[in-house]
Write a protein that holds these residues in place. Structure first.
Motif, short mmCIF file in Angstrom:
data_model
loop_
_atom_site.label_atom_id
_atom_site.label_comp_id
_atom_site.label_asym_id
_atom_site.label_seq_id
_atom_site.Cartn_x
_atom_site.Cartn_y
_atom_site.Cartn_z
N UNK A 1 0.84 -1.19 0.00
CA UNK A 1 0.00 0.00 0.00
C UNK A 1 0.88 1.25 0.00
N UNK A 2 0.55 2.23 -0.82
CA UNK A 2 1.30 3.45 -0.89
C UNK A 2 1.07 4.29 0.35
N UNK A 3 2.09 5.07 0.72
CA UNK A 3 1.93 5.97 1.85
C UNK A 3 0.82 6.97 1.56
N UNK A 4 0.01 7.25 2.54
CA UNK A 4 -1.12 8.17 2.38
C UNK A 4 -0.67 9.57 2.74
N UNK A 5 -0.85 10.50 1.80
CA UNK A 5 -0.49 11.88 2.07
C UNK A 5 -1.54 12.50 2.99
N UNK A 6 -1.12 12.97 4.14
CA UNK A 6 -2.05 13.56 5.09
C UNK A 6 -1.51 14.86 5.64
N UNK A 7 -2.34 15.54 6.39
CA UNK A 7 -1.90 16.73 7.11
C UNK A 7 -1.57 16.37 8.55
N UNK A 31 2.87 4.80 11.88
CA UNK A 31 3.91 5.82 11.72
C UNK A 31 4.42 5.84 10.29
N UNK A 32 4.53 4.67 9.68
CA UNK A 32 5.01 4.58 8.30
C UNK A 32 4.00 5.18 7.32
N UNK A 33 2.72 4.89 7.53
CA UNK A 33 1.69 5.29 6.58
C UNK A 33 1.28 6.76 6.71
N UNK A 34 1.16 7.26 7.93
CA UNK A 34 0.69 8.63 8.11
C UNK A 34 1.82 9.62 8.33
N UNK A 113 -9.37 -2.26 8.00
CA UNK A 113 -7.96 -2.45 7.67
C UNK A 113 -7.18 -1.15 7.86
N UNK A 114 -5.86 -1.23 7.66
CA UNK A 114 -4.97 -0.09 7.93
C UNK A 114 -5.29 1.09 7.02
N UNK A 115 -5.58 0.81 5.76
CA UNK A 115 -5.87 1.89 4.83
C UNK A 115 -7.12 2.66 5.24
#
Length: 225
Positions: A1-7, A31-34, A113-115
Motif C-alpha cells: 500500500x502506498x503511503x497516504x499523504x495527510x496533514x 507511523x510509516x503510513x501517516x 484495515x490499515x488503509x
C-alpha cells in the motif's frame, strides 16, 4: 500500500491501550503510513500524556472492559476540546453507547484495515466525523428521544456568521468545506463552532445538528435543511 499523504504530520497520534506485540506492530505501521509520531498511552498515564500535547487520540476498546472503560472515559473527558478522539477496535455500538462518549468524532471497527484507519484519521484531522450515516441518524434519533432539557431561547444570541456556520453544519459540511464556502480559515470555523457549542449547550457536531433542526425555527431562524 502506498503511503497516504495527510496533514497529520502536524499532530501527535496517541493510542490509548495496553502494551502488546500487536499494538507495537500497529504503531509501527501507522507511523510509516501517516508519517507522524504515534505514542502508546496506558490508562494510568492518560492525564499526564494528554495534558502535554494536542492531537488525535485512538481509544482501543478491546483493551478495556467494565469499570476500566468508565475510568478511561472519565480520564479523557477533561481533554475533549484539546484533542480529536476516536474509538478503535469497536464492536457494533448502539446509539446509547456512542452517546456516552460525547467527545468522539470517529469509530473504527475491529475488521477495519490499515488503509481505512489512515483515511479516517485524515478526515477527522480535517474536521470531519468518521461515522457511518446510519450511526449518525441513530444518534440524532437517540438525542431526540432523550432531550428533556428546557431551553431559555431568550439567552441564545447567535451572530450572523454563527448562524451561517450552523446551517452549513446541518448539511453535513466539514470544517474545510465550511471555510471554503464562507471564505474564512479553518481555524476561524473551529473558533466559531466552539462558541456555538457553548451558546447552545452541546458537546459535539451531532448534538449541534439535532439542536439546529429542532430549535433554529423557534428562535426565528430557518435552518434551511
Amino acid at each position: 500500500m502506498q503511503n497516504i499523504e495527510t496533514t497529520s504530520d502536524k499532530y501527535t497520534i496517541l493510542l490509548v491501550s495496553e502494551p502488546s506485540m500487536t499494538i507495537t506492530a500497529l504503531i509501527s505501521c501507522l507511523e510509516k503510513e501517516i508519517k507522524s509520531s504515534v505514542s502508546l498511552v496506558e490508562k494510568q498515564t492518560i492525564s499526564e500524556k494528554l495534558a502535554t500535547s494536542s492531537g488525535l487520540v485512538l481509544i482501543d476498546l478491546s483493551a478495556f472492559e467494565g469499570d476500566t472503560v468508565n475510568f478511561v472515559k472519565q480520564s479523557l473527558s477533561p481533554f475533549s476540546e484539546q484533542h480529536v478522539f476516536a474509538l478503535f477496535n469497536a464492536h457494533d455500538l448502539s446509539a446509547k453507547e456512542l452517546a456516552s462518549w460525547p467527545f468522539i468524532k470517529g469509530v473504527f471497527k475491529k475488521e477495519d484495515d490499515l488503509e481505512h484507519l489512515c483515511h479516517g484519521i485524515e478526515k477527522m484531522l480535517s474536521g470531519e466525523y468518521w461515522l457511518p450515516r446510519q450511526k449518525l441518524a441513530e444518534l440524532i434519533h437517540y438525542y431526540q428521544q432523550n432531550n428533556n432539557n428546557a431551553i431559555d431561547y431568550s439567552e441564545i444570541c447567535l451572530t450572523n456568521r454563527e448562524q451561517q456556520i450552523l446551517r452549513k453544519l446541518v448539511t453535513g459540511a466539514s470544517n474545510s468545506e465550511i471555510a471554503d464556502g464562507l471564505f474564512v480559515s479553518e481555524h476561524t470555523v473551529k473558533s466559531h463552532l466552539y462558541n456555538i457549542f457553548k451558546k447552545i449547550n452541546v458537546k459535539n457536531r451531532v448534538q449541534a445538528v439535532f439542536w439546529a433542526k429542532n430549535n433554529l425555527s423557534v428562535i426565528g431562524l430557518d435552518y434551511q435543511g
